[in-house]
Design a protein around this motif. Structure first.
Motif, PDB file in Angstrom:
ATOM      1  N   HIS A  11      46.564 -42.037  33.125  1.00 36.78           N
ATOM      2  CA  HIS A  11      45.650 -42.351  32.023  1.00 36.78           C
ATOM      3  C   HIS A  11      45.173 -41.046  31.387  1.00 36.78           C
ATOM      4  O   HIS A  11      44.038 -40.622  31.615  1.00 36.78           O
ATOM      5  CB  HIS A  11      44.441 -43.156  32.518  1.00 36.78           C
ATOM      6  CG  HIS A  11      44.804 -44.384  33.266  1.00 36.78           C
ATOM      7  ND1 HIS A  11      45.008 -44.400  34.636  1.00 36.78           N
ATOM      8  CD2 HIS A  11      45.025 -45.649  32.840  1.00 36.78           C
ATOM      9  CE1 HIS A  11      45.315 -45.612  35.011  1.00 36.78           C
ATOM     10  NE2 HIS A  11      45.342 -46.391  33.944  1.00 36.78           N
ATOM     11  N   PRO A  12      46.019 -40.390  30.611  1.00 33.56           N
ATOM     12  CA  PRO A  12      45.663 -39.067  30.080  1.00 33.56           C
ATOM     13  C   PRO A  12      44.402 -39.110  29.213  1.00 33.56           C
ATOM     14  O   PRO A  12      44.284 -39.943  28.308  1.00 33.56           O
ATOM     15  CB  PRO A  12      46.878 -38.673  29.239  1.00 33.56           C
ATOM     16  CG  PRO A  12      47.995 -39.539  29.718  1.00 33.56           C
ATOM     17  CD  PRO A  12      47.353 -40.813  30.195  1.00 33.56           C
ATOM     18  N   PRO A  13      43.461 -38.212  29.496  1.00 32.99           N
ATOM     19  CA  PRO A  13      42.261 -38.135  28.660  1.00 32.99           C
ATOM     20  C   PRO A  13      42.569 -37.404  27.353  1.00 32.99           C
ATOM     21  O   PRO A  13      43.647 -36.828  27.189  1.00 32.99           O
ATOM     22  CB  PRO A  13      41.285 -37.321  29.523  1.00 32.99           C
ATOM     23  CG  PRO A  13      42.179 -36.468  30.364  1.00 32.99           C
ATOM     24  CD  PRO A  13      43.431 -37.267  30.606  1.00 32.99           C
ATOM     25  N   THR A  14      41.627 -37.414  26.436  1.00 30.59           N
ATOM     26  CA  THR A  14      41.824 -36.747  25.143  1.00 30.59           C
ATOM     27  C   THR A  14      41.453 -35.265  25.201  1.00 30.59           C
ATOM     28  O   THR A  14      41.500 -34.584  24.181  1.00 30.59           O
ATOM     29  CB  THR A  14      40.981 -37.429  24.056  1.00 30.59           C
ATOM     30  OG1 THR A  14      39.618 -37.411  24.454  1.00 30.59           O
ATOM     31  CG2 THR A  14      41.445 -38.864  23.828  1.00 30.59           C
ATOM     32  N   PHE A  15      41.103 -34.802  26.361  1.00 34.70           N
ATOM     33  CA  PHE A  15      40.727 -33.399  26.547  1.00 34.70           C
ATOM     34  C   PHE A  15      41.446 -32.864  27.774  1.00 34.70           C
ATOM     35  O   PHE A  15      42.004 -33.625  28.558  1.00 34.70           O
ATOM     36  CB  PHE A  15      39.207 -33.242  26.686  1.00 34.70           C
ATOM     37  CG  PHE A  15      38.605 -34.247  27.635  1.00 34.70           C
ATOM     38  CD1 PHE A  15      38.568 -34.012  28.999  1.00 34.70           C
ATOM     39  CD2 PHE A  15      38.097 -35.445  27.155  1.00 34.70           C
ATOM     40  CE1 PHE A  15      38.038 -34.944  29.872  1.00 34.70           C
ATOM     41  CE2 PHE A  15      37.555 -36.386  28.016  1.00 34.70           C
ATOM     42  CZ  PHE A  15      37.527 -36.124  29.382  1.00 34.70           C
ATOM     43  N   THR A  16      41.424 -31.566  27.960  1.00 38.38           N
ATOM     44  CA  THR A  16      42.102 -30.938  29.090  1.00 38.38           C
ATOM     45  C   THR A  16      41.189 -30.937  30.310  1.00 38.38           C
ATOM     46  O   THR A  16      40.013 -30.599  30.211  1.00 38.38           O
ATOM     47  CB  THR A  16      42.478 -29.480  28.747  1.00 38.38           C
ATOM     48  OG1 THR A  16      43.341 -29.507  27.607  1.00 38.38           O
ATOM     49  CG2 THR A  16      43.176 -28.799  29.912  1.00 38.38           C
TER      50      THR A  16
END
Length: 176
Positions: free
Chosen positions: A32-37
């Motif tokens: 579930h990749p977030p929109t930030f690092t």
């Protein structure tokens, strides 16, 4: 000295549960990749974070918040512990500490008493005034100035003893 239980030897809760939780978070955010690092730092407690900050000063200004995750697997009934979120100190204006606090509060509530409406909780959790003492202390220092919280259980009757063993870990606590 075998009777000196102030050893920094790793135990099941202090320190193995933190890296276990971080590995689970890495797995979750891979799916579930977030929109930030996100950056996960696996180091020797406190001094490893000091070394990271010294070696990567150029990256520090791009880090907006931090969380130290340690002692997060205790069986509260056996260990007498409470899951604690440390407030971010006043000199760093941030509400990042409220993110895990809100999540824990939601997870802790399992229902309501019918007569009086007070929440029934599944586990103990608390938001405590900033105390330092772990990696978030390094990040909150004014020379680094990254608003950081700590997520962990305290007190724990087996803290820094040879009895901090796997049988004191609760999978449902780690799942939180």
């Amino acid at each position: 000295d075998p009777t000196d239980y102030t050893s920094t030897s790793p135990g099941a809760n202090d320190n193995a549960s933190g890296p276990a939780m971080m590995m689970a978070l890495i797995d979750y955010f891979t799916q579930h990749p977030p929109t930030f690092t996100l950056r996960f730092l696996f180091t020797v407690e406190y001094w490893g974070t000091v070394a990271f900050c010294q070696r990567h000063e150029d990256a520090l200004s791009r880090i907006i918040a931090g969380a130290s995750i340690d002692m997060v697997g205790a069986n509260q009934d056996l260990c007498g512990s409470t899951m604690v979120i440390d407030e971010i100190p006043d000199h760093l204006a941030s509400c990042f500490d409220l993110v895990p606090w809100h999540s824990l509060q939601g997870a802790a509530r399992t229902g309501r008493y019918r007569a009086i409406g007070n929440p029934v909780t599944a586990f103990r959790c608390d938001l405590q005034y900033y105390t330092g003492g772990s990696d978030h202390y390094v990040l909150n220092d004014s020379s680094v100035a990254i608003p950081s919280t700590s997520v962990g259980a305290y007190p724990d009757r087996f803290y820094h003893t040879p009895d901090d063993t796997i049988d004191k870990i609760a999978p449902e606590t780690l799942a939180l």
